[in-house]
Design an enzyme around this catalytic site. Sequence first.
Site, PDB file in Angstrom:
ATOM      1  N   TYR A  50       0.753  -1.163  -0.059  1.00 22.53           N
ATOM      2  CA  TYR A  50      -0.002   0.154  -0.090  1.00 22.53           C
ATOM      3  C   TYR A  50       0.927   1.137  -0.031  1.00 22.53           C
ATOM      4  O   TYR A  50       1.654   1.380   1.080  1.00 22.53           O
ATOM      5  CB  TYR A  50      -1.038  -0.046   1.378  1.00 22.53           C
ATOM      6  CG  TYR A  50      -1.679   1.254   1.469  1.00 22.53           C
ATOM      7  CD1 TYR A  50      -2.492   1.534   0.355  1.00 22.53           C
ATOM      8  CD2 TYR A  50      -1.536   1.976   2.535  1.00 22.53           C
ATOM      9  CE1 TYR A  50      -3.250   2.897   0.470  1.00 22.53           C
ATOM     10  CE2 TYR A  50      -1.826   3.239   2.761  1.00 22.53           C
ATOM     11  CZ  TYR A  50      -3.037   3.723   1.743  1.00 22.53           C
ATOM     12  OH  TYR A  50      -3.789   4.940   1.999  1.00 22.53           O
ATOM     13  N   ARG A  51       0.887   1.872  -1.018  1.00 20.53           N
ATOM     14  CA  ARG A  51       1.533   3.267  -1.367  1.00 20.53           C
ATOM     15  C   ARG A  51       3.071   2.909  -1.130  1.00 20.53           C
ATOM     16  O   ARG A  51       3.677   4.008  -0.700  1.00 20.53           O
ATOM     17  CB  ARG A  51       1.020   4.565  -0.228  1.00 20.53           C
ATOM     18  CG  ARG A  51      -0.307   4.806  -0.525  1.00 20.53           C
ATOM     19  CD  ARG A  51      -0.489   5.708  -1.807  1.00 20.53           C
ATOM     20  NE  ARG A  51      -1.980   5.443  -2.046  1.00 20.53           N
ATOM     21  CZ  ARG A  51      -2.835   6.705  -2.010  1.00 20.53           C
ATOM     22  NH1 ARG A  51      -2.457   7.565  -1.307  1.00 20.53           N
ATOM     23  NH2 ARG A  51      -4.191   6.547  -2.324  1.00 20.53           N
ATOM     24  N   GLU A  52       3.519   1.818  -1.323  1.00 19.41           N
ATOM     25  CA  GLU A  52       4.961   1.665  -1.285  1.00 19.41           C
ATOM     26  C   GLU A  52       5.267   0.637  -2.298  1.00 19.41           C
ATOM     27  O   GLU A  52       4.787  -0.293  -2.992  1.00 19.41           O
ATOM     28  CB  GLU A  52       5.118   0.912   0.056  1.00 19.41           C
ATOM     29  CG  GLU A  52       5.620   1.934   1.189  1.00 19.41           C
ATOM     30  CD  GLU A  52       5.869   1.141   2.483  1.00 19.41           C
ATOM     31  OE1 GLU A  52       5.804   1.634   3.544  1.00 19.41           O
ATOM     32  OE2 GLU A  52       6.280   0.006   2.376  1.00 19.41           O
TER      33      GLU A  52
END
Length: 292
Positions: free
Chosen positions: A169-171
Amino acid sequence: MGFQTGFEHIVREGELLAKYTWLRLGGAAQFFAEPTNLDELLGLVRRCKEEDMPVRLLGGGSNLLVSGQGVLGLVIHLTAAEFARVSVQDGLVTAGGAAKLSHLIASAVRDGWGGLEALAGVPGSVGGALHGNASCHGIDIGQYTREATVVTFTGEVVTRQRDDLVFAYRESSLDELVILDARFELESTDPEELTKRMQKQWIVNKAAQPLQNENTAMIFRDPGGISAARLIEDAGVKSARFGGAGISDRNANYIVTEPEATSEDVLELIEYLKQRVAERLGVELQTAIDIW
Ligand SMILES: Cc1cc2nc3c(=O)[nH]c(=O)nc-3n(C[C@H](O)[C@H](O)[C@H](O)COP(=O)(O)OP(=O)(O)OC[C@H]3O[C@@H](n4cnc5c(N)ncnc54)[C@H](O)[C@@H]3O)c2cc1C
């Protein structure tokens, strides 16, 4: 020999970065370069390595807060057409890191390749989206990425395959200096059906964002799937304001800035929101935005 020797035609000194960011904030880059081809890009990266000069990559500037003091070293901005090509062949969609994400999505949809249309309305470049694994409604760019070609901080060009990539998630594990291009494996779908889905997503996503003419950035990750916007509202801090930086009326996870705002106003507001949400709701907010 100076840092710029041989690169005078593409390197500028003291370029103000505010105009390249969606928040319209930030001081100058010590050096700023817009290479016109891969050789120039590699030459610059190697020069930075030789001279121990910090180097960063600027994409569409939609996820960046630049300090009012500016940044030391070189900021590279990829504007040449060579870095922004998009092509579709036999179900494999290839996009340059500097291509707009919207261009990648529209090209795939037009040729009947679906999946990424869930991200319609997310601003920025393909490289920025891969760097931070851009996502919307549970769909992320990483899940469709087959491989990516990057330039390392030492100036090598390396292709990283799916098995070697980690997206969360967002990485993403794509943390090399430059994401040059990437290939996406999408799902064959009727183009008309896809166009409708893309238009619908665009409307839904835009309705949840600040207005087009506002200077803005999305600030926090949604912790453990809980909406950061909801947490800010529940903590009763939606009307918080520091100098020219406040919170969007449309979505509390966006900071909007007035022309008189400074980067420091935004940093103070971020810190205040983190502290209040932690105190009042016991949740630690983590920033989604990159701070230079
Ligand atoms: C109105 C608005 C709505 C948004 N909605 C969403 C959303 O729904 N979902 C979501 O995930 N995000 C969202 N964002 C955040 C942002 O759009 C994404 O993070 C976007 O992918 C950032 O891309 P960029 O090109 O603008 O990156 P930048 O802001 O330029 O850079 C961000 C980081 O990516 C790195 N980077 C950029 N390009 C490259 C490259 N080619 N190679 C290597 N590194 C690179 C930079 O070095 C920097 O560290 C939103 C932002 C705004 C302002």
